[in-house]
Write a protein that holds these residues in place. Sequence first.
Motif, short mmCIF file in Angstrom:
data_model
loop_
_atom_site.label_atom_id
_atom_site.label_comp_id
_atom_site.label_asym_id
_atom_site.label_seq_id
_atom_site.Cartn_x
_atom_site.Cartn_y
_atom_site.Cartn_z
N MET A 174 0.83 -1.36 -0.13
CA MET A 174 -0.07 0.05 -0.12
C MET A 174 0.95 1.14 -0.06
O MET A 174 0.48 2.24 0.75
CB MET A 174 -0.79 0.03 1.24
CG MET A 174 -2.08 -1.25 1.24
SD MET A 174 -3.08 -1.19 2.54
CE MET A 174 -3.92 -2.53 2.21
N ILE A 175 2.01 1.35 -0.87
CA ILE A 175 2.86 2.41 -0.95
C ILE A 175 3.14 2.49 -2.54
O ILE A 175 2.98 1.47 -3.20
CB ILE A 175 4.12 2.17 -0.14
CG1 ILE A 175 4.77 1.12 -0.76
CG2 ILE A 175 3.89 2.20 1.32
CD1 ILE A 175 6.23 0.66 -0.07
N PRO A 176 3.54 4.02 -2.81
CA PRO A 176 3.86 4.04 -4.08
C PRO A 176 5.42 3.62 -4.47
O PRO A 176 6.23 3.40 -3.51
CB PRO A 176 3.78 5.58 -4.36
CG PRO A 176 4.12 6.15 -2.99
CD PRO A 176 3.61 5.14 -2.10
N LYS A 177 5.64 3.15 -5.55
CA LYS A 177 7.11 2.65 -6.05
C LYS A 177 8.10 3.90 -5.97
O LYS A 177 9.30 3.11 -5.56
CB LYS A 177 6.91 2.41 -7.71
CG LYS A 177 6.45 1.17 -7.90
CD LYS A 177 6.12 0.70 -9.28
CE LYS A 177 5.41 -0.48 -9.70
NZ LYS A 177 5.39 -0.88 -10.97
N ALA A 178 7.75 5.04 -5.75
CA ALA A 178 8.84 6.05 -5.35
C ALA A 178 9.40 5.79 -4.16
O ALA A 178 10.55 5.95 -3.90
CB ALA A 178 8.17 7.42 -5.33
N ASP A 179 8.61 5.19 -3.12
CA ASP A 179 9.11 5.00 -1.79
C ASP A 179 10.17 3.71 -1.85
O ASP A 179 11.15 3.75 -1.34
CB ASP A 179 8.13 4.23 -1.00
CG ASP A 179 6.94 5.36 -0.26
OD1 ASP A 179 7.28 6.53 -0.96
OD2 ASP A 179 6.67 5.15 0.53
N TYR A 180 9.90 2.98 -2.84
CA TYR A 180 10.85 1.63 -2.96
C TYR A 180 12.13 2.09 -3.44
O TYR A 180 13.13 1.29 -3.36
CB TYR A 180 9.75 0.41 -3.54
CG TYR A 180 10.51 -0.84 -3.44
CD1 TYR A 180 10.74 -1.48 -2.25
CD2 TYR A 180 11.01 -1.63 -4.52
CE1 TYR A 180 11.42 -2.82 -2.17
CE2 TYR A 180 11.84 -2.91 -4.35
CZ TYR A 180 11.75 -3.33 -3.06
OH TYR A 180 12.54 -4.57 -3.30
N VAL A 181 11.63 2.67 -4.59
CA VAL A 181 13.21 3.20 -5.21
C VAL A 181 13.98 3.90 -4.32
O VAL A 181 15.15 3.60 -4.39
CB VAL A 181 12.58 4.23 -6.40
CG1 VAL A 181 14.00 4.82 -7.27
CG2 VAL A 181 11.71 3.28 -7.47
N PHE A 182 13.55 4.97 -3.55
CA PHE A 182 14.41 5.59 -2.67
C PHE A 182 14.85 4.61 -1.78
O PHE A 182 16.15 4.75 -1.19
CB PHE A 182 13.53 6.63 -1.95
CG PHE A 182 14.56 7.60 -1.20
CD1 PHE A 182 15.49 8.40 -1.64
CD2 PHE A 182 14.28 7.68 0.14
CE1 PHE A 182 16.42 8.99 -0.63
CE2 PHE A 182 15.12 8.40 1.09
CZ PHE A 182 16.06 9.16 0.58
#
Length: 471
Positions: free
Chosen positions: A114-122
Amino acid sequence: MAETITSLPSGLLPDEASPEWLNKADNAWQLTAAAMVGLQSVPGLVILYGSMVKKKWAVNSAFMALYAFAAVLICWVLWAHQLSFGDDLIVILGVPKLSSVTQTYLVEQLHDRMIPKADYVFYQFVFAAITVILLGGSLLGRMNFYAWMIFVPLWLTFSYTVGAYTIWDKGFLAHRIIDFSGGYVIHLSSGVAGFTAAYWVGPRNRSDRDHFPPNNIIHMLAGAGFLWMGWSGFNGGSPLAANEITSLAVLNTHICTATSLLVWMFFDLIFYSKSSVIGAIQGMMTGLVCITPAAGIVDSWAAMLMGVLAGSIPWFTMMVLHRKLTFFQQVDDTLGVFHTHAIAGLLGGLSSGFFAKPNLIKMFYNLQHSKQGPGLLYSIVNRNQVIHVQDGLIQMGYQMLGAIFIAAWNVVVTSLICIFISRIVDLKMHEDDLEIGDDAVHGEEAYALWGDGQRHPRSITPKIPSLFRRL
């Protein structure tokens, strides 16, 4: 459903920037965890490296960490994230794309999270950055800065991405190996690669190798503190949600670390009659590293036992074997990264395969897609129709296979990278520069206070890498 949504406080209602799939609590925690991991490098390792070395190398050591952090970020979003977590290319690597810098990709939902991919990239960027910086701890006090500038993107591209894709994403070992937050992908790889690169770069000059005291122990403790507290995000961010596994992972991280620090300190007291501050920091580090692959999938009593192992076995390899074996003496690993990360990372990976608790494994890994088995201990103790001893033995086999692959890949690829760079620029600084240190490399010195050793500034002639001098 409509009644449930309209009954929510206005701040929790879905809108264009907060779609229904977005969990604001998970999103907030993930951004916080990523920031905490970033602080481990900048300023954590910048301070630790800058203060843990001889005074004449303080600026260079700190700047190697700062440069790596910036360089990895640009490489990560341009191609390395997709190599690590993109579409399948081969069994050890994804397809390089530019999608990690596009809005359409970054604001999408991350799989079933339940998070955007931008979170995971960072979040994955700060993991990659700290891996390269940890590796650099083996090379402080003599590596040519031009060579380091080339080494960082090459090693990230051809070594780190392979480990991440192979174990964490879709590679041939994915969904088989238990590696909660990077015991293999981050620590074993950085320890082995650092030791390998140290072999190719060569040793510091004799005076530095024989006498290399830290220039500021108080600052060294401050840098270590950033590492310890930042590890809450390091391990706590891996579930990608603010859930029960997150809480357990954070608590286990600190239990193992505190135990390891105390065990290391007691060994120093018993054998050297003094409690070394540097030794305590090394014990802290080995505890953090050891618990990393197991943080959220073992009980807290197991985390404490892992702390005992982390504070004793790496202490023995660093304080006893390192001084007796020619193998270790021939390679100048400046900060002992092989012991604190390769040995402790391997120890943590094997301990994960032994102590992993079945219900925690099921909670952390989606077993519809993953095939991680129970820890060997539980496969022996809880034998029934579902869990068999061979399940635990198979899992231990995968843990060993993963360690062998990561170690072998890093030895080979790091060696090839160093050989390639040596054809462009010298891997090691010139002997004259090794005698001078920071002032020769950067034209700057640590603690250059006004009126304290004041001298006329000298003009600095740029030192052009040999490749460009030949053009």
